[in-house]
Write a protein that holds these residues in place. Structure first.
Motif, PDB file in Angstrom:
ATOM      1  N   ILE A  91       0.828  -1.205   0.000  1.00 23.61           N
ATOM      2  CA  ILE A  91       0.000   0.000   0.000  1.00 23.61           C
ATOM      3  C   ILE A  91       0.863   1.256   0.000  1.00 23.61           C
ATOM      4  CG2 ILE A  91      -1.679   1.327   1.344  1.00 23.61           C
ATOM      5  CD1 ILE A  91      -2.825  -1.379   2.255  1.00 23.61           C
ATOM      6  N   VAL A  92       1.961   1.242   0.795  1.00 20.14           N
ATOM      7  CA  VAL A  92       2.833   2.412   0.931  1.00 20.14           C
ATOM      8  C   VAL A  92       4.209   2.172   0.328  1.00 20.14           C
ATOM      9  CG1 VAL A  92       3.965   3.952   2.596  1.00 20.14           C
ATOM     10  CG2 VAL A  92       1.632   3.134   3.032  1.00 20.14           C
ATOM     11  N   ASN A  93       4.741   0.984   0.558  1.00 15.67           N
ATOM     12  CA  ASN A  93       6.110   0.672   0.145  1.00 15.67           C
ATOM     13  C   ASN A  93       6.152  -0.493  -0.834  1.00 15.67           C
ATOM     14  OD1 ASN A  93       7.424   2.613   1.756  1.00 15.67           O
ATOM     15  ND2 ASN A  93       7.229   1.305   3.541  1.00 15.67           N
ATOM     16  N   ASN A 112       6.512   3.504  -2.768  1.00 18.98           N
ATOM     17  CA  ASN A 112       5.903   3.216  -4.067  1.00 18.98           C
ATOM     18  C   ASN A 112       6.225   4.304  -5.080  1.00 18.98           C
ATOM     19  OD1 ASN A 112       4.801   0.872  -3.058  1.00 18.98           O
ATOM     20  ND2 ASN A 112       2.794   1.772  -2.668  1.00 18.98           N
ATOM     21  N   GLU A 113       6.276   5.551  -4.616  1.00 17.21           N
ATOM     22  CA  GLU A 113       6.599   6.663  -5.506  1.00 17.21           C
ATOM     23  C   GLU A 113       8.007   6.506  -6.078  1.00 17.21           C
ATOM     24  OE1 GLU A 113       5.374   7.067  -2.407  1.00 17.21           O
ATOM     25  OE2 GLU A 113       3.395   7.903  -2.787  1.00 17.21           O
ATOM     26  N   SER A 114       8.957   6.148  -5.209  1.00 21.98           N
ATOM     27  CA  SER A 114      10.336   5.941  -5.677  1.00 21.98           C
ATOM     28  C   SER A 114      10.415   4.779  -6.651  1.00 21.98           C
ATOM     29  CB  SER A 114      11.266   5.690  -4.490  1.00 21.98           C
ATOM     30  OG  SER A 114      11.385   6.844  -3.700  1.00 21.98           O
TER      31      SER A 114
END
Length: 139
Positions: A91-93, A112-114
């Motif tokens: 969900i986040v990582n 997740n953005e990275s």
């Protein structure tokens, strides 16, 4: 003893630079990669650390940064190039397993953005970056 650190790599102590507070260890993994670890002098003394010792290098997945290429001008001593082997998006990582060019599997946890910005997908090239002070030593 069990430990939660995802990364556990067998290595040999190749050289030691002794200091008053810390010692810098240069390690050679069983697959031929060179690593740098900084531990306290007291820890080295308690473990009777010597060149030639076989050790296990431990570091948390959250301490492994990823880059699409090797990075010049960075203070982190350990940069291991390889190919992304597995990706699990949460969900986040995102959990990323990198198979280094020398054959070590290194697990990294990044946002997740990275992961999206880096184009983290199996088969892509990447570099695992780990600070020497984030590498613990077990003997």
């Amino acid at each position: 003893m069990q430990i939660s650190a995802r990364n556990k790599i067998k290595a040999t102590v190749v050289s030691m630079a002794e200091g008053i507070v810390n010692e810098k260890l240069i390690l050679l993994t069983s697959r031929g990669a060179q690593l740098s670890s900084v531990i306290t002098s007291e820890s080295a003394k308690e473990m009777s650390m010597q060149e030639g010792d076989t050790v296990t290098v431990l570091f948390k997945a959250s301490h492994v940064m990823l880059s699409s290429t090797k990075v010049d001008g960075i203070s982190a001593r350990n940069q291991l190039a390889g190919t992304i082997d597995n990706v699990i998006k949460g969900i986040v990582n995102t959990e990323v397993t990198l198979l280094t060019d020398t054959g070590e599997a290194i697990v990294s946890i990044i946002t997740n953005e990275s992961a999206k910005e880096l184009g983290v997908v199996p088969g892509n090239k990447a570099v695992a970056i780990i600070k020497s002070t984030d590498m613990m030593i077990a003997k």
